[in-house]
Design an enzyme around this catalytic site. Sequence first.
Site, PDB file in Angstrom:
ATOM      1  N   ASP A   1      -1.633  19.871 -29.819  1.00 48.33           N
ATOM      2  CA  ASP A   1      -2.809  19.248 -30.432  1.00 48.33           C
ATOM      3  C   ASP A   1      -3.755  18.765 -29.333  1.00 48.33           C
ATOM      4  OD1 ASP A   1      -4.564  18.293 -32.299  1.00 48.33           O
ATOM      5  OD2 ASP A   1      -3.402  16.504 -32.805  1.00 48.33           O
TER       6      ASP A   1
ATOM      7  N   ASP B   1      -9.089  21.798 -32.678  1.00 49.27           N
ATOM      8  CA  ASP B   1      -8.360  20.666 -33.260  1.00 49.27           C
ATOM      9  C   ASP B   1      -8.153  20.898 -34.754  1.00 49.27           C
ATOM     10  OD1 ASP B   1      -7.176  18.190 -33.598  1.00 49.27           O
ATOM     11  OD2 ASP B   1      -9.019  17.046 -33.408  1.00 49.27           O
TER      12      ASP B   1
ATOM     13  N   GLU C   1      -2.939  15.346 -40.568  1.00 47.95           N
ATOM     14  CA  GLU C   1      -2.816  14.600 -39.317  1.00 47.95           C
ATOM     15  C   GLU C   1      -4.062  13.767 -39.056  1.00 47.95           C
ATOM     16  OE1 GLU C   1      -3.437  13.782 -35.043  1.00 47.95           O
ATOM     17  OE2 GLU C   1      -4.640  15.052 -36.332  1.00 47.95           O
ATOM     18  N   GLU C   2      -5.243  14.320 -39.367  1.00 52.05           N
ATOM     19  CA  GLU C   2      -6.491  13.691 -38.950  1.00 52.05           C
ATOM     20  C   GLU C   2      -6.735  12.335 -39.599  1.00 52.05           C
ATOM     21  OE1 GLU C   2      -8.068  14.510 -36.518  1.00 52.05           O
ATOM     22  OE2 GLU C   2      -8.130  16.667 -36.241  1.00 52.05           O
TER      23      GLU C   2
ATOM     24  N   HIS D   1      -1.179  20.902 -36.562  1.00 51.85           N
ATOM     25  CA  HIS D   1      -1.648  20.457 -37.886  1.00 51.85           C
ATOM     26  C   HIS D   1      -2.716  21.393 -38.448  1.00 51.85           C
ATOM     27  CE1 HIS D   1      -5.461  18.438 -36.584  1.00 51.85           C
ATOM     28  NE2 HIS D   1      -4.790  18.082 -35.505  1.00 51.85           N
TER      29      HIS D   1
END
Length: 409
Positions: free
Chosen positions: A360, A299, A333-334, A287
């Site tokens: 991830d 991340d 995504e987060e 992501h």
Amino acid sequence: MKKTFCISVYFLVYLLLCSVLLSQARDTTRPYTEAANQIISTGLASGKAFQFLSELTAIGPRLSGSPQAAQAVEWARKKMEELGFDRVRPEPVMVPHWVRGPIEEASIINSPSIGNKRLKVCALGGTIATPEDGITAEVVEVKTFEELQARKEEAKGKIIFFNRPLDRAKVNVFEAYGGAANQRGQGAIEAAKVGGVAAVVRSMTTRLDDVPHTGAMRYDDRIPKIPAAAISTVGANFLSELLAKEKIVKVRLKLTCQTLPDVESANVLGELRGRERPEEVVIVGAHLDSWDKGQGAHDDGAGCAQVIEVLRLLKELQLRPKRTIRAVLFMNEENGLRGARAYAEKDRPGERHVFALESDAGGFTPQGFGFSADSATFQRIAGWAYLFSSIEADRFQKGGGGADIGELG
């Protein structure tokens, strides 16, 4: 040198798994060994993942809806085109646009033993703001939602302090994270159900430091919305010890975040077209977005670098796969999975996804893979573990996957 190997070896694991899709194996007992060894040696000698990661993180935090997220989309598109991937394109998706705001403050107020003391906090992603003057209330500390329910009469009008630490005894840190993360994600809902006026949650980390960790939280439209913040682990311990000593502790919390209208963003796709079964698609994904408290190197910048390097290195080695290998850099995504859902819902006539792999978990030395597959399929996949033994990443186990590829069902 060890650090370079750690990140290099992770994307090499990707490449090796992709390599099992190559045709014309020469070794019938352990096929693809030659291709795997070629990938390893070439990747270690000429890998570009660190360069890609440096370029991406130089953009800065990439929270969905932000100018930096838009820059990341453009960077990824240009990078894939520059490297000569097939069918490079952004796929538009509407994403949430939450802005942290300039003020994130919390203080212990009028303590008999210490007076006033600042605590390090940060707003949880998606939270509403406090009133302009903040919220001042007594604090109730709980470890679980069940404990909160048992103390619901006491909790009315209070700031609910969720202080369940990650279990440091867990070998798998993600398992420890899973045992604590619900208080961050759902804490504001549970606190509001019992009449709480705000939620303060211990940061989701095993580290003991004074740096609060943000992360996603959510609301239930049937329940009143209250503000939510993360407190550093040092601050959480201090507050807990003070509560044990004084019983009644007041905290003032002030947050100035806001949710703006959704913004158009995009997933970014590029691929190597399969030469025998192009309609069968293998995804390698990560992501693009990141939280706004850092540059998202682990991340999930490392994952993005690895995904791009998968296709780049296969092209360098002129290893054309049987099936189409598609790099997908997902947006949001987060704090929403909008990109993953948009990708999964898009009609793709004539295509069939046969495998999806996601990075991830940070750019660390890999130990193996987790697979969501039925037993028969898993046994077939486990037969390829020998290709990963030279880099000590041959532990294949059932269970796993990722948030973005999980939407493919």
